[in-house]
Write an enzyme that holds these catalytic residues in place. Structure first.
Site, PDB file in Angstrom:
ATOM      1  NE  ARG A  89      -2.656   0.506   3.407  1.00  0.00           N
ATOM      2  CZ  ARG A  89      -2.091   1.139   4.545  1.00  0.00           C
ATOM      3  NH1 ARG A  89      -1.614   2.270   4.614  1.00  0.00           N
ATOM      4  NH2 ARG A  89      -2.192   0.236   5.711  1.00  0.00           N
ATOM      5  CE1 TYR A 110     -17.180  10.804 -15.238  1.00  0.00           C
ATOM      6  CE2 TYR A 110     -16.125  10.857 -13.179  1.00  0.00           C
ATOM      7  CZ  TYR A 110     -16.859  10.500 -14.027  1.00  0.00           C
ATOM      8  OH  TYR A 110     -17.160   9.041 -13.813  1.00  0.00           O
ATOM      9  CG  ASP A 146      -9.751  15.227 -15.176  1.00  0.00           C
ATOM     10  OD1 ASP A 146      -9.151  14.657 -15.780  1.00  0.00           O
ATOM     11  OD2 ASP A 146     -10.710  14.738 -14.533  1.00  0.00           O
ATOM     12  CE  LYS A 182     -12.691   6.991 -18.499  1.00  0.00           C
ATOM     13  NZ  LYS A 182     -12.766   7.326 -16.773  1.00  0.00           N
TER      14      LYS A 182
HETATM   15  N1  PLP Z   1     -11.887  12.472 -15.010  1.00  0.00           N
HETATM   16  C1  PLP Z   1     -12.536  12.372 -15.998  1.00  0.00           C
HETATM   17  C2  PLP Z   1     -12.464  13.544 -17.152  1.00  0.00           C
HETATM   18  C3  PLP Z   1     -13.269  11.408 -16.370  1.00  0.00           C
HETATM   19  O1  PLP Z   1     -13.967  11.272 -17.758  1.00  0.00           O
HETATM   20  C4  PLP Z   1     -13.386  10.279 -15.694  1.00  0.00           C
HETATM   21  C5  PLP Z   1     -14.172   9.073 -15.826  1.00  0.00           C
HETATM   22  O2  PLP Z   1     -14.945   8.938 -16.731  1.00  0.00           O
HETATM   23  C6  PLP Z   1     -12.711  10.219 -14.283  1.00  0.00           C
HETATM   24  C7  PLP Z   1     -11.946  11.441 -14.124  1.00  0.00           C
HETATM   25  C8  PLP Z   1     -12.924   9.303 -13.344  1.00  0.00           C
HETATM   26  O3  PLP Z   1     -12.213   8.403 -13.555  1.00  0.00           O
HETATM   27  P1  PLP Z   1     -12.169   6.927 -13.205  1.00  0.00           P
HETATM   28  O4  PLP Z   1     -13.702   6.219 -13.661  1.00  0.00           O
HETATM   29  O5  PLP Z   1     -11.248   5.981 -13.273  1.00  0.00           O
HETATM   30  O6  PLP Z   1     -12.515   6.895 -11.536  1.00  0.00           O
END
Ligand code: PLP
Length: 402
Positions: free
Chosen positions: A60, A112, A184, A209
């Site tokens: 961890r 998001y 992000d 992604k």
């Molecule tokens: N940030 C963006 C722009 C996203 O599109 C997503 C998920 O679709 C996330 C964060 C969250 O990621 P996760 O689904 O891996 O927790």
């Protein structure tokens, strides 16, 4: 061991970011001299004597496979280090630990849906304060300065409307007022945008992604060029138990070896898709920064190194046209997520952004007729034929007299 040192020593200090991504961790196994790095699944490591251990004690807290992945991501983003987390959302949750009660988080209205849900819920409990604003509205920075945020959250291009925000300008403001600027960067990946170069303090990704790229891992990362921030973020990642698993870290590193090559095909296909959508009478508008009339086109040219392969568009005919369009698709799978090799279609209002209430969706500009495509790396002709079939179905519905 500093993960950055590991990758440096096997690629040479002058290797480009492309070469570093392809070769991450190659030659790290000095025991058996395996070319590709092994996966260290062990949750624990031997101590020499009470309180005395080597580089690792407990997975961890630290793990060799995860450190290789973190080092590779940090190099791609031009950071001094990174943490690898169990999901994009856990990466985002770790960053919010930098806020104290009363601190203000400023986030975009159309971020998001999962980020919006977390910020809203934590603010409702008083963990910190959150405000959702339009970062591109006239006078937005002056209003933000007056609000005095501790953390400025950028998502550019935004999800799902592909709005572009000026990273350098907001990072400058953050520095002037002693705030932390976070980007992000999930939608573009470090291939198409490197926010640290524009002054951002932290970069967050859902590695689920583009970085992993094969839709078989859920993971996240936080990257920084500031060693004090890295230490704080790593401390919280360990304290919260948010670290990514060694196996997922391995898969993500494997995916990153082809990130640059994949990105070229993603973008080539996306540009063809944008052209086809823009030429269709059934499509009311197309959102993609490559389009000269996109409001963020010039800014994207300055701060991005590629256009990216996420496209959203508004169908004429509302929900009925959406249903007809989606049922006419073969290669674009109706599924959440993005950035994998496979093409996907998402209906944000009922899927990715369903956790936002209707007023928040409307303020963000997310309507019933909006669809988002993640354009994959299949043959472009197949994707274009698929879209043409689906558009003709949508057109039949859109043209029906009401
Ligand atoms: N940030 C963006 C722009 C996203 O599109 C997503 C998920 O679709 C996330 C964060 C969250 O990621 P996760 O689904 O891996 O927790």
């Amino acid at each position: 061991m500093n993960p950055a040192d590991i990758t440096h020593s096997f690629t040479g200090p002058t290797a480009s970011r492309v070469t570093r991504a392809v070769r991450a961790g190659i030659g790290a196994d000095t025991t058996h001299r395996a070319v590709m790095p092994p996966i260290h699944l062990s949750s624990n490591f031997f101590f020499d004597s009470p309180g005395v251990c080597g580089d690792y004690d407990y997975t961890r807290t630290g793990n060799p496979t995860r450190d290789l992945a973190a080092g590779a991501i940090a190099e791609l983003e031009g950071g001094c280090g990174a943490v690898v987390t169990s999901s994009g959302m856990s990466a985002i949750a770790v960053v919010t630990r930098l806020l104290s009660a009363g601190d203000l988080l400023l986030a975009p209205r159309d971020c998001y849906g999962g980020s919006h849900r977390l910020f809203t819920a934590e603010a409702a409990r008083g963990t910190y304060r959150a405000e959702f604003v339009d970062f591109n509205a006239p006078g937005a920075r002056e209003r933000a300065r007056a609000l005095g945020p501790r953390l400025i959250w950028l998502e550019t291009p935004s999800n799902p409307l592909l709005r572009i925000t000026d990273i350098a300008a907001w990072s400058r403001l953050a520095r002037e007022i002693g705030a932390i600027c976070v980007v992000d960067n999930t939608f573009l990946s470090p291939v198409n945008q490197q926010p640290l170069d524009f002054g951002a303090d932290l970069v967050v990704h859902s590695t689920t992604k583009f970085l992993n790229g094969h839709s078989d891992v859920v993971g996240g990362t936080v990257v920084t060029a500031d060693s004090a921030l890295l230490e704080e973020v790593a401390w919280w990642t360990n304290a919260m138990g948010a670290a990514g698993s060694p196996f997922d870290s391995y898969l993500t590193m494997r995916g990153m070896r082809t990130l640059h090559a994949r990105s070229r095909v993603h973008e080539e296909n996306a540009l063809a898709v944008v052209e086809a959508l823009a030429a269709s009478d059934t499509v009311a508008c197309v959102n993609h920064p490559s389009l000269p009339d996109h409001p963020g086109h010039e800014l994207a040219r300055r701060q991005q190194t590629g256009w990216g392969s996420l496209v959203s568009f508004e169908l004429r005919g509302g929900r009925e046209a959406v249903d007809a369009f989606v049922s006419g698709l073969t290669f674009f799978a109706l599924a959440e997520s993005l950035g994998g090799v496979e093409s996907l279609v998402t209906h944000p209002t009922t899927m990715t952004h369903a956790s936002m209430d209707l007023p928040a969706q409307l303020v963000a500009g997310i309507g019933e007729g909006l669809l988002r495509l993640s354009v994959g790396i299949e043959a472009a002709d197949d994707l274009l034929a698929d879209l043409a079939r689906a558009l003709s179905r949508a057109e039949a519905v859109a043209c029906l007299p009401v």
